[in-house]
Design an enzyme around this catalytic site. Structure first.
Site, mmCIF file in Angstrom:
data_model
loop_
_atom_site.group_PDB
_atom_site.id
_atom_site.type_symbol
_atom_site.label_atom_id
_atom_site.label_comp_id
_atom_site.label_asym_id
_atom_site.label_seq_id
_atom_site.Cartn_x
_atom_site.Cartn_y
_atom_site.Cartn_z
ATOM 1 C CB CYS A 2 -74.119 -33.518 -41.158
ATOM 2 S SG CYS A 2 -72.961 -33.661 -42.525
ATOM 3 C CD GLU A 3 -68.865 -38.749 -40.397
ATOM 4 O OE1 GLU A 3 -68.140 -39.198 -41.289
ATOM 5 O OE2 GLU A 3 -69.177 -39.416 -39.386
ATOM 6 C CG HIS A 4 -69.341 -34.849 -44.385
ATOM 7 N ND1 HIS A 4 -70.152 -35.454 -45.326
ATOM 8 C CD2 HIS A 4 -68.405 -35.765 -44.058
ATOM 9 C CE1 HIS A 4 -69.709 -36.677 -45.550
ATOM 10 N NE2 HIS A 4 -68.662 -36.888 -44.790
ATOM 11 C CG HIS A 5 -71.076 -29.334 -43.836
ATOM 12 N ND1 HIS A 5 -71.604 -30.342 -44.617
ATOM 13 C CD2 HIS A 5 -70.232 -28.639 -44.633
ATOM 14 C CE1 HIS A 5 -71.114 -30.251 -45.833
ATOM 15 N NE2 HIS A 5 -70.283 -29.225 -45.872
ATOM 16 C CD GLN A 37 -80.757 -39.765 -44.080
ATOM 17 O OE1 GLN A 37 -80.653 -38.543 -44.103
ATOM 18 N NE2 GLN A 37 -81.719 -40.402 -44.704
ATOM 19 C CG HIS A 44 -78.976 -34.098 -44.366
ATOM 20 N ND1 HIS A 44 -77.912 -34.748 -43.784
ATOM 21 C CD2 HIS A 44 -79.889 -35.058 -44.665
ATOM 22 C CE1 HIS A 44 -78.172 -36.052 -43.734
ATOM 23 N NE2 HIS A 44 -79.370 -36.260 -44.266
ATOM 24 C CB CYS A 68 -74.958 -29.518 -44.411
ATOM 25 S SG CYS A 68 -75.420 -31.204 -44.848
#
Length: 187
Positions: A76-79, A118, A146, A148
């Site tokens: 995941c690019e956010h976390h 995703q 996920h 995260c």
């Protein structure tokens, strides 16, 4: 390409930042391990997924082709935490232009091997197939857990996110879309 020395230095700083001794025996080689891992799990940043496509001509085949339950492992690019699951890829060839089955899985794998969302993963896979063989339609359904959401934040292990990317006749024709979803869901 991947700058392993920069990653090693950054991981060392993270270890210090969390209060860990980066020279402790158990984590001494962690920066190097993480750098090598990044080279592997982010390999999709440096390869065009269209480069793996192989197109075949099969007379006038225009029946559904599906590869189901393709394992996916992405970050995941956010976390920068993993998400893990499966992708189902369906396409309907036009005028007999088909793709090697293993290439469908290879496209999914390459697109997953980068910091990713995703939702974007499914769309990128669908777009590569559309651009490569111009089929009558494409569907990509991704189901993933996920980390995260599992190990931080809301902490809901076992919850799955399901996304779909539909193109062509699979998007515009309700009967075709229903048939695709029934095949994916095993009905």
């Amino acid at each position: 390409m991947i700058d392993k020395e920069r990653i090693k230095a950054a991981v060392r700083e993270i270890l210090i930042g969390i209060g860990e001794d980066p020279d402790r025996e158990g984590v001494l080689e962690t920066p190097d391990r993480v750098a090598r891992m990044c080279e592997e799990i982010f390999a999709g940043l440096h390869q065009d997924p269209k480069s793996v496509v192989k197109v075949f001509q099969e007379e006038s085949h225009e029946e559904m082709v599906m590869v189901k339950d393709i394992p996916i492992y992405s970050v995941c690019e956010h976390h920068l935490l993993p998400f893990v699951g499966v992708a189902h890829v369906v396409y309907i060839p036009k005028k007999g232009r088909i793709m090697g089955l293993s290439k469908l899985a290879r496209i999914v794998d390459l697109i997953a091997k980068k910091p990713q969302l995703q939702e974007r993963l499914g769309s990128e896979v669908a777009n590569v197939i559309m651009e490569s063989i111009n089929p009558l339609g494409v569907a990509v359904v991704v189901e993933a857990e996920h980390l995260c959401m599992t190990m931080r934040g809301i902490k809901k292990p076992g919850s799955k996110t399901v996304t779909s990317a539909l193109r062509g006749i699979i998007k515009t024709d309700a009967r075709t879309r229903a048939e695709v979803m029934a095949l994916i869901n095993g009905r």
